[in-house]
Enzyme design. Structure first.
Site, PDB file in Angstrom:
ATOM      1  NE  ARG A 164      29.489  13.447  -7.995  1.00  0.00           N
ATOM      2  CZ  ARG A 164      30.322  14.255  -8.656  1.00  0.00           C
ATOM      3  NH1 ARG A 164      30.237  14.376  -9.967  1.00  0.00           N
ATOM      4  NH2 ARG A 164      31.268  14.902  -7.997  1.00  0.00           N
ATOM      5  CB  SER A 236      29.904  15.726  -2.535  1.00  0.00           C
ATOM      6  OG  SER A 236      30.966  16.465  -3.060  1.00  0.00           O
ATOM      7  CD  GLU A 333      27.908  12.358  -4.737  1.00  0.00           C
ATOM      8  OE1 GLU A 333      28.464  11.820  -5.691  1.00  0.00           O
ATOM      9  OE2 GLU A 333      28.531  12.752  -3.741  1.00  0.00           O
TER      10      GLU A 333
END
Ligand code: EPU
Length: 337
Positions: A164, A236, A333
């Site tokens: 990520r 997420s 995130e």
């Protein structure tokens, strides 16, 4: 080149916050991007490059210029009997690109089906799901530096991809606009079906083939992740923390059934969704914000009336609970603006 004033962003952020940008532009090619970025009227104002708005949380109205690249091309650059090199414009909807690839019989991105967002944003956070990350298939990322308006082309290695993460979220944060991405896909390939739940879903569908892997991933995602049209969300909300093996071992001796992924001999990834659920947050609401009841890693705009600060307040409470219970920090995130 159209530039709109006091532009509503409600349809351009998947949390569906009712917010506005002072100025908004959706250039359709590199020339239009350069035209809008070189406009003296906007030079002194804050600038934000928006994709599909599926991984961003706006805290308030944006007092500046939002540029949403709308380059909509898919070009085949090269091919041989085994492989094909494809370039997609930043504005192409990610899942439409996956659908195109699967229809043509090209392997490589089927596990990334139904991820919301546009092609241009996909390398920024190195999107990933069901055992595949986009860094596995990207050959090159093309764009323009916002300060000099010079073009750049980064090979895969230069993008400094990790879980990520990429150079576009770090050293180059806020400094570039991605215009297109090149991918290497394969005409015959191995399907990746090892991720928990994928095989089971495939068994229900019958034959193990490219289009059924896409279908299986879509079925799993639809069963767990909220449809942003029904309840605004950005997928997420937190990253899964990567912790040192000793910390993971301690957690696993206290919770022998805890899920985990081994990263290497030193590090282990612990699913944040599991820790959030164990901390009692799954399905809980705080004002207009809530934790999704089927996947605790996802925070939702439950009533449709939430704002960014309410979601952030809920996120802070969750981070505190997880830290208190497990001694582990979980990081956001989503991109907070
Ligand atoms: N879990 C729980 N409770 C929950 C959620 C998860 O116990 O409420 C457990 C699951 O049972 C499973 C483990 O945690 O054992 C992992 O869950 P899941 O497979 O649903 O995946 P995740 O780790 O929560 C990551 C990605 C998702 C991606 C899935 C599938 C991150 C931050 N998220 O979630 O990506 O779709 O794996 O590969 O890495 C996104 O980035 O927006 C996103 C949705």
């Amino acid at each position: 080149m159209i530039i709109q004033e006091h532009f509503p962003l409600k349809k351009h952020n998947t949390f569906h916050f009712d917010i506005y940008a002072d100025y908004f532009s959706a250039p359709q090619n590199e020339e239009e991007i350069i035209e809008v970025l070189s406009n003296v009227r906007f030079k002194a104002l804050p600038l934000f490059v928006l994709g599909a708005g599926s991984n961003v949380l706006f805290k308030s109205d944006f007092k500046g210029l939002v540029v949403k690249p709308n380059i909509q091309v898919i070009n085949i650059i090269d091919e041989n009997t085994h492989s094909i090199w494809v370039e997609a414009g930043a504005g192409v909807d990610w899942d439409s690109f996956v659908a195109w690839s699967v229809e043509k019989g090209y392997f490589g991105i089927e596990n990334l089906s139904l991820i919301p967002g546009n092609v241009g944003a996909s390398p920024v956070q190195n999107i990933g799901a069901y055992g595949v990350e986009i860094m596995d298939v990207i050959t090159q990322v093309n764009g323009i530096y916002l300060d000099t308006l010079e073009p750049f082309s980064f090979k895969n290695r230069e993008c400094k991809f990790s879980y990520r993460n990429s150079i576009f979220k770090n050293t180059l944060k806020g400094k570039t606009i991605i215009t297109s991405v090149q991918f290497l896909l394969h005409k015959q390939g191995e399907l990746k079906t090892d991720y928990r739940g994928v095989k089971e879903e495939l068994e229900k569908l019958g034959e193990v083939n490219l289009s059924n892997v896409r279908k299986a991933v879509i079925n799993i995602r639809e069963s767990k992740l909220p449809d942003p049209e029904a309840a605004g969300n950005a997928g997420s909300f937190f990253k899964n923390p990567v912790v040192e093996k000793q910390i993971a071992d301690k957690l696993l001796s206290a919770y022998p059934n805890a899920p985990y992924y081994k990263v290497d001999d030193q590090y282990t990834k612990i699913p944040a969704g599991w820790m959030i659920e164990q901390s009692g947050w799954k399905g809980k609401a705080m004002g207009n914000a809530a934790v999704h009841d089927k996947q605790a890693l996802v925070l939702i705009n439950k009533t449709g009336e939430a704002n960014g600060n309410e979601i952030l307040a809920l996120a802070a409470e969750i981070q505190k609970s997880v830290k208190d219970k497990f001694g582990i920090d979980i990081e956001k995130e989503v991109n907070v603006v």
